[in-house]
Every structure is written in structure tokens, then in C-alpha cells.
Design an enzyme around this catalytic site. Structure first.
Site, short mmCIF file in Angstrom:
data_model
loop_
_atom_site.label_atom_id
_atom_site.label_comp_id
_atom_site.label_asym_id
_atom_site.label_seq_id
_atom_site.Cartn_x
_atom_site.Cartn_y
_atom_site.Cartn_z
N CYS A 1 46.91 60.01 30.19
CA CYS A 1 47.86 60.65 29.27
C CYS A 1 48.26 62.01 29.83
O CYS A 1 47.72 62.48 30.83
CB CYS A 1 47.26 60.80 27.87
SG CYS A 1 45.93 62.02 27.78
N ASP B 1 77.60 68.04 58.92
CA ASP B 1 77.77 68.69 57.62
C ASP B 1 76.45 69.23 57.06
O ASP B 1 76.39 69.60 55.89
CB ASP B 1 78.36 67.68 56.61
CG ASP B 1 79.70 67.14 57.07
OD1 ASP B 1 80.51 67.95 57.54
OD2 ASP B 1 79.91 65.92 56.97
N CYS C 1 45.67 64.71 30.45
CA CYS C 1 44.95 64.60 31.72
C CYS C 1 45.70 65.32 32.83
O CYS C 1 45.10 65.98 33.69
CB CYS C 1 44.76 63.13 32.09
SG CYS C 1 43.78 62.17 30.93
N ASP D 1 83.72 65.07 52.55
CA ASP D 1 84.10 65.19 53.94
C ASP D 1 85.02 64.00 54.28
O ASP D 1 84.84 62.90 53.75
CB ASP D 1 82.86 65.18 54.83
CG ASP D 1 83.21 65.21 56.31
OD1 ASP D 1 83.92 66.13 56.72
OD2 ASP D 1 82.78 64.29 57.03
#
Length: 838
Positions: free
Chosen positions: A123, A734, A126, A527
Site C-alpha cells: 500500500c 535537433d 509502505c 522540424d
């Protein structure tokens, strides 16, 4: 470590685990044959007598068991033995050996990072407990828990703290951790689920028998002489059920209190424990007023265990995409050694060795085809369903499938270094990461537990005047029903499902924060070359000025210069010259100079040549030829890029080069526009060409003639205007712009610098996956908000009902896991996005 015999399985210490008897002929630790009887080392380990081949093995085994790290034996793949240690290590120092860590850590530097498989996480409390406990350990730089996969990513300074210290600290707070090995993780999770099934089965058996006791009591036995007998029978059934089947709740509660942390197991343990103790008091001392509730204890222990088991199965199913990716990588390879073929584990294959891959087999390594021609199914990487033709000199990737004929491949990368290995790491990183919205959730979770305890106490005091029985049942219901598990699962489950299924469809997301950021993007920079267009240039026309060279002569000389360039336009002109048998002959070229984003210049046949943009010619002092300028305007309107050519300061011609738009470019632009996202076309090409492309796509902002080094500046300016920008590029030229953008999306490459520079990597050149990534991010964030809404709605409705004593503890135990299952099921719905768009 030696590799000689199969390794015996170590004992599991949980009461529910099925034990395997260790062979009397093998060392309990390393599995090697035992020496002569007089030399055998005997010791008691975990309450049982064991035999070892040497004192080193005995010391290591004792240290591992003393620290609660017996899971170390289960992580060793079949057929791999530990081998006796060279010297007896102290405590758990075996985990600090570089030879051991190298199996799980990419770089053994001063700062190291590892994934640990942690047993006992169930859970959000924890998650909070582990991260807080390790965060206080000196030398731990980062600790992130993946709740969905029960994994812990730890980064630490190896000079200040050792891995064994970290694992020992986890053991102190009640969690067993081992280095994560994908090959055995699935088996380990199965063993954990099997242990839980044993507890569920016992609780179910007790519940069925308790049913007859309850029926008897409710039917009138509670008023007669059989009353005490049935109460003692209930005590006999409830006691082992609570302390065996319910043991995980008490263990979690105690370890949390011991570490001064509140665990979600604490309210459950208090509720079950107090109900059991009160019922025991009534049974033993027989007060005049009071009822027993052993049936309630047994029933809600059974129901909560079933709920947790269903949550575990649902989480594994929802995030199983990572395991499916792991399954793509073969475990063995056929290696050509000493003139013969030898089948060895992939782990044993070394770079440079030749691997034989037959038709129908998966490639075990990344490498280069040396011999043979075949089609290779690369759908797991690119999503392309058609096989790709491969021959000598072509690259192939691990996990892809050889379709037709045998290939001989020279190994370049294996295991974690392959493209598939890097994909798996990216997916695991994304699933372990936390989006900003989750960080807020994590800060709230600890307060849930404190509020739950106070609310339970308030409820008990509220109903105490109506009798201790009613007050006890109402308070127990509140303690059980007020659980933050669903709230804690809201974000990690959605991110895990999104990143896993995204990867299966060629969309690699680096971390959860990227998904949240991409969902808010309002502007995309596209691009042109290689992104919106195919990036495969071809020469379509050659124009020469009056009195200049003929077309073939111009092309031959320009190609001779351009052959030294790596630009796609240069490749197109060289290919055109070769197609016309014009060379190129590069031997007469001297003083070559590349002008990035503009063109090239050189000396050829004693004359100075310039080939590139009109801006480059003007910078060189060349006066443009009016006729060629007019012709260039016409070509650019037809989306043809013009390379202007000058000789000794005279404009002598131009070469028209075109690049086709991708078939799905129009679909991408239309889809982004429908999502309300603005677009900018960014290119170093001529403005006329760029505007023609933008017009074909329905119109958008155009930024043309931008040099590669200036693209990131342009993206920065767009962000400065208040826009949230995503950059879509090829991931190489790029790269700076991809980093500068809020979200960088790289197309068609999972093996180069795009992984480092982009936030999202698309494994194919399908532009529709850019749109899919945007929709995936928006669906994920919407799902996270829905999950948080489900969690809050559940608590807003159920908690007041429990406080008002309208809900029994059994009904609370049923409804608590249902809320978590609703969150998990809602997160799993993200996968429908891919089915809808298929």
C-alpha cells in the site's frame, strides 16, 4: 563465480511457504559437491542443521539469514552457482562485491543506482515508510518506490554507504529486498502470491467452520447450556486464523511502530486485535453482558486477504507490459566458436563473436549482419508489421524475429546494452518515477493513518454509551474502512499502465513527469526535414545560366564537392551523379569547407565553387542571376529546395532537390489542430519551400532559414511567450532544441542520442504516434484525476456511514479492497486508447 551444477533452492522461512529439502550431497550455500565427511562444515541455520563445503560458505549463509536476506538465493538464475567466497565476508558484504553488483548496475562508479525487488509492499503507506527510512540513511541520494511493480530504485554514494547497509536497513523495517533480476522476478512474485494463497486457504477453512458456529448461536444456542462450548470452539478457530493468516498485518504494524512510522496495517491490526481480545474476555470470564465476535475476526481477515490478493493480480496484469518486453529477449544464443556451433546463455556472449540466427528465431544480440539475407520482423521496436530486408552490413536488434533464411551476425551489444535492454530500462524508470501530482498525494497519505486512528477512537467514545459491543464494532469498522490504499495507487498505477502499453506500441516515455507535462502542451514545434518529410531527398531538376556548363557537367562537379558532406541534400546529389555515371571524382577537390545550415565551398579544377543557399552566395559576394532567381521561386512554390551554385563569383546554376511529405503528416497536423494545439514549422530550408509545405498541411506558423545551432534559441523564445512547447525532431541535429522544449519527442530512433536528449522516443517514423503520445498523456492525467476522485468519493460516503454504525466490520472489509480494485481497473482502461486508435 563458478558455473558447474544446478543450484539447490534455499528454504523459504514463511510458515506458508513450501520447503524444499536441500540435497545432502551439495553445499547448502553454493551448491558445489561436499568434501570428504571429515571436512564438511555443519551449522544450524534458521533452526535447521545445514552442511557446507567450507567455512566461507557457512559465514556468508549465516550473515544472509541473520539479516533476513535469504531471498538472495532465489535471485540466482538456474544453472548459475555462487561458488565459495575467496574470504569470509562480514555480515551481508556479499552484496557489496562489484562482481555481484555488475549483474544489476550499469556503471560501477562512485555514485551507483540499482533496482531492488522488495517483498512486503502492498500500500501507499509502505511506499512512504521505505522512502522516509532510507532518506534518513547517510549516503542515500535517492529512494523511489514503484508501488505497482514492488520495486525500489536506490541511488547512493558508495563511499559513504554500502548496498548491504541499505538492504539491512530495509530488513529492520520489515521488508526483504534483493537486486532485481528480470529473469527471476516473475517467479519470485509467484512465490509471494502462493504464500498469500496458503494464508487465504486457512482463513477460508476457518470461516466455513465458523459459519456453523454462528448459525448455531444465532439459532438459539447462545441462550442455552451449549453457549460456552460454541464460544470456545470460536476461540479455537479464530486464534490460529488471526495469528497465522493475519500475521502480515501485525508484522507490518509492529515494524512501523518500531521505526516511529505509521503503517496502514496498524488500524487493521488494532481493529482485529481488540475485537479478538474482547471476544476472548467474554469467553473466558463469562460476564453477564457481552457478545463474542470471533466470526467477525475470521471473516474480515479472510476478506482483506482476498482483496489484497486480487489487488496483486490486478496490478501485475495492468503493468505486465514490462514483463512482455523482457520475454522478447532470448535466453540462449548459437555462437560460432572453434569452427563449430555452441549454444550458450546470452550472458556469456561477448562483443565481436559471431551468432547464428535461423529462420523463426529471435535475435539474441544487437549486431551487424555478416552473412545472409532475410526479412526481419521489427514490429516490437518500430510497430511496423512488414518484415524489413536485412543483408550484409545492416544492423539488427535483439528481440526482433528472423523470418526467412539464416543470418550470421557479429555481436555488438548484449543484454542491458541492447536497444531492447534500454527500452526496458526506460519503461522501468517511467514506472518507478513520480509525477508532481503524485508527490502531493504522497505527502497526504501519512496523515490518513493518523486521522484513521483518531476517527476510530472518536467513534468508540461516541457509541460507548450504547454499550461496549456497539462501540467496538463501529470503531473497528472505521479502522478497517478508512484506508488510503486506493489513493496511493491512483497515480502509480496510471503511470505504470501508460508507460508499459506505450512502450508496446513504440512510444517510450522517460518518466511520469513527462506524461503530466505533455498533457498540458499547447504548442508543438515540428522540424521539417526527416520529420514531416521522409528525409529521402532526390534531384528533380538542374538549371544552368546562359553560357555556363551543361547540366551533367554542373552536377558532376557539385557532386564531387558534396561527396565530402554528410547532409541529406548532398547525398541526393551524389546519388543522382552516380545514377548518370558521372562519378563523382573527389580527387581534385581541395580547400573543402562546410558551412552548417548553408552549404559547402571548395576548390576544383583551379576554380572556387560555392553550393548552397542564396544567403551563402550573397555572403561570398556573388550577384544572383535574375533568371535563376525566377526559376527558383517557381520551384520553391512546388516544395522543391534549390541549391544555388557559383563558380569564381558567378551564379551559374541551381540544383532542385525535393523531399516528399510523409503520408501521415496531414493526419498529424489535423489531429493536433483538433486537440486545440498550435503549431510552428521550424526548418533551415528556404522560406518559400517552408511556406509551401505549411500550405499543403493546412497552414501554420513558419520559421525558416534557421541554422541548427539556433533552433534551441527559437524554442526558448516560444517558451518565453508563455507557450508550453513540445518539440518534434529527428533526435540528432535537433538535440539542443529537444532538450530546450518542455517536452522533446524524437522520431524513429531508439539507439542514438535521442534517448539522451528527448523526453519521449518514438521507435518508428509514424507521425500519428506523436498524436498518440499527446492523447496518451491526456488520458493518463484524466485517469489519475478520476482515480483520486474515486478514492475521495469512497471515503466521503463510507467513513460517515461507519462512524454512524451503519456498517459492520465485515462489510468494511469487503468494501475496502473494492475501492482499490476500482482504481486499478480504471487505470487499466488506458489500454483501450490503443485499441480505439489501432
Amino acid at each position: 563465480m563458478a558455473v558447474t551444477q544446478p543450484q539447490p533452492q534455499a528454504r523459504l522461512t514463511t510458515p506458508a511457504a513450501a520447503e524444499e529439502e536441500a540435497s545432502g550431497e551439495q553445499c547448502f550455500h553454493c551448491g558445489l559437491p561436499l568434501p570428504a565427511p571429515g571436512e564438511i562444515v555443519r551449522a544450524e541455520v534458521d533452526g535447521a542443521g545445514r552442511e557446507f563445503c567450507c567455512h566461507g560458505c557457512e559465514a556468508v549463509c549465516q550473515a544472509i539469514y541473520a539479516a533476513g536476506l535469504e531471498g538472495f538465493y532465489r535471485r540466482t538464475p538456474d544453472g548459475v552457482l555462487l561458488g565459495p567466497p575467496p574470504e569470509p565476508p562480514r555480515e551481508t558484504r556479499v552484496f557489496d562485491l562489484d562482481e555481484v553488483q555488475s549483474e544489476f548496475i550499469h556503471e560501477l562508479g562512485a555514485e551507483r543506482e540499482i533496482n531492488l525487488l522488495v517483498e512486503g509492499i502492498h500500500c501507499a503507506a509502505c511506499v512512504w515508510l521505505i522512502e522516509r527510512a532510507l532518506g534518513r540513511l547517510d549516503g542515500v541520494l535517492k529512494a523511489q518506490v514503484n508501488l505497482a511493480g514492488k520495486r525500489l530504485k536506490v541511488r547512493w554514494d558508495n563511499g559513504r554507504v554500502h548496498l548491504s547497509d541499505i538492504i539491512r536497513r530495509l530488513g529492520e523495517i520489515g521488508y526483504a529486498a534483493v537486486p532485481f533480476d528480470p529473469e527471476v522476478a516473475e517467479g519470485r512474485l509467484n512465490r509471494q502470491n502462493r504464500a498469500m494463497l496458503y494464508r487465504i486457504a486457512f482463513a477460508g477453512f476457518a470461516m466455513m467452520n465458523m459459519l456453523w458456529v454462528s448459525i448455531s448461536l444465532y439459532a438459539g444456542a447462545a441462550e442455552g447450556e451449549m453457549r460456552d462450548l460454541f464460544h470456545w470452539v470460536g476461540l479455537f478457530l479464530a486464534t490460529p486464523t488471526l495469528f497465522y493468516s493475519g500475521f502480515p498485518f501485525f508484522r507490518g504494524a509492529w515494524t512501523g511502530l518500531r521505526s516511529l512510522h505509521l503503517s496502514m496495517d496498524l488500524p487493521i491490526a488494532i481493529g482485529a486485535g481488540i475485537t479478538y481480545l474482547y471476544s476472548t474476555y467474554v469467553t473466558v470470564f463469562r460476564p453477564p453482558v457481552g457478545e463474542v465476535y470471533f466470526d467477525t475476526v475470521v471473516n474480515f481477515v479472510f476478506v482483506i486477504l482476498v482483496g489484497r490478493y486480487l489487488e496483486s493480480l490486478s496490478r501485475r496484469q495492468a503493468v505486465s507490459s514490462t514483463q512482455r518486453l523482457m520475454d522478447l529477449q532470448p535466453k540462449v544464443a548459437a555462437v560460432l566458436r572453434d569452427g563449430g556451433e555452441e549454444v550458450v546463455p546470452v550472458r556469456a556472449v561477448k562483443p565481436g563473436e559471431l551468432v547464428l540466427v535461423r529462420p523463426g528465431e529471435k535475435l539474441p544480440v544487437d549486431g551487424e549482419v555478416i552473412e545472409g539475407r532475410s526479412g526481419v520482423d521489427e514490429s516490437m521496436l518500430s510497430g511496423e508489421s512488414m518484415p524489413v530486408e536485412k543483408g550484409p552490413g545492416d544492423r539488427v536488434a535483439a528481440g526482433t524475429v528472423n523470418v526467412r533464411s539464416t543470418l550470421k551476425v557479429r555481436t555488438e551489444q548484449v543484454l542491458r546494452d541492447t536497444a531492447l535492454g534500454r527500452i526496458i530500462r526506460l519503461v522501468e524508470d517511467a514506472q518507478a518515477s513520480k509525477a508532481p501530482i503524485q508527490c502531493t498525494a504522497d505527502r497526504i497519505v501519512p496523515w490518513f493513518v493518523a486521522v484513521t486512528l483518531l476517527l476510530g477512537l472518536f467513534t468508540f467514545l461516541l457509541w460507548h454509551g450504547d454499550g461496549i459491543d456497539k462501540a467496538l464494532m463501529a470503531a473497528t469498522a472505521v479502522l478497517i474502512i478508512t484506508c488510503p490504499c486506493a489513493f496511493g495507487l491512483a497515480t502509480p498505477m496510471a503511470i505504470a499502465v501508460a508507460s508499459g502499453f506505450g512502450a508496446r506500441h513504440g512510444i517510450l516515455v522517460k518518466n511520469g513527469e513527462v506524461l503530466e507535462t505533455l498533457s498540458g502542451i499547447d504548442h508543438v514545434v515540428l522540424d521539417k526535414t526527416g520529420t514531416l518529410t521522409e528525409g529521402s531527398m532526390s534531384v528533380t531538376s538542374i538549371e544552368v545560366a546562359d553560357g555556363a556548363l551543361d547540366a551533367d557537367g554542373l552536377l558532376a562537379r557539385v557532386a564531387a564537392i558534396e561527396v565530402q558532406s554528410e547532409h541529406s541534400i548532398a547525398d541526393a546529389m551524389v546519388a543522382a551523379a552516380r545514377a548518370r555515371n558521372l562519378g563523382p571524382d573527389r580527387h581534385g577537390v581541395s580547400e573543402f569547407n562546410n558551412h552548417p545550415g548553408m552549404g559547402v565551398s571548395a576548390r576544383l579544377e583551379g576554380r572556387r565553387w560555392v553550393a548552397g543557399t542564396l544567403s551563402l552566395l550573397q555572403r561570398e559576394g556573388v550577384v544572383p542571376d535574375p533568371g535563376l532567381l525566377e526559376r527558383a521561386r517557381v520551384l520553391e512554390a512546388e516544395v522543391v529546395t534549390c541549391v544555388h551554385v557559383a563558380v569564381d563569383g558567378r551564379h551559374v546554376g541551381l540544383v532542385g532537390v525535393s523531399d516528399r511529405l510523409r503520408p501521415d503528416a496531414l493526419e498529424l497536423v489535423a489531429g493536433l489542430r483538433a486537440e486545440g494545439i498550435g503549431m510552428t514549422l521550424l526548418t533551415g530550408d528556404r522560406r518559400g519551400v517552408a511556406e509551401a509545405v505549411a500550405q499543403q498541411l493546412g497552414g501554420m506558423e513558419v520559421l525558416a532559414e534557421v541554422l541548427p545551432q539556433d533552433k534551441d534559441r527559437v524554442v526558448g523564445e516560444l517558451r518565453g511567450r508563455g507557450l508550453r512547447v513540445a518539440m518534434v525532431g529527428d533526435g540528432i541535429n535537433d538535440a539542443p532544441a529537444l532538450i530546450r522544449a518542455d517536452v522533446g519527442i524524437a522520431l524513429g530512433s531508439g539507439t542514438d542520442v535521442s534517448i539522451e536528449s528527448a523526453s519521449i522516443v518514438l521507435m518508428s517514423n509514424e507521425l500519428r504516434k506523436v498524436l498518440m503520445a499527446v492523447r496518451l498523456s491526456r488520458r493518463t492525467l484524466r485517469t489519475i484525476r478520476q482515480n483520486i476522485g474515486i478514492s475521495f468519493t469512497y471515503n466521503l460516503i463510507m467513513v460517515p456511514l461507519a462512524v454512524m454504525a451503519y456498517i459492520t466490520p465485515l462489510l468494511a472489509a469487503i468494501s475496502m479492497p473494492i475501492s482499490s480494485l476500482l482504481v486499478i481497473g480504471n487505470a487499466a482502461r488506458i489500454r483501450t486508447l490503443f485499441r480505439d486508435r489501432a
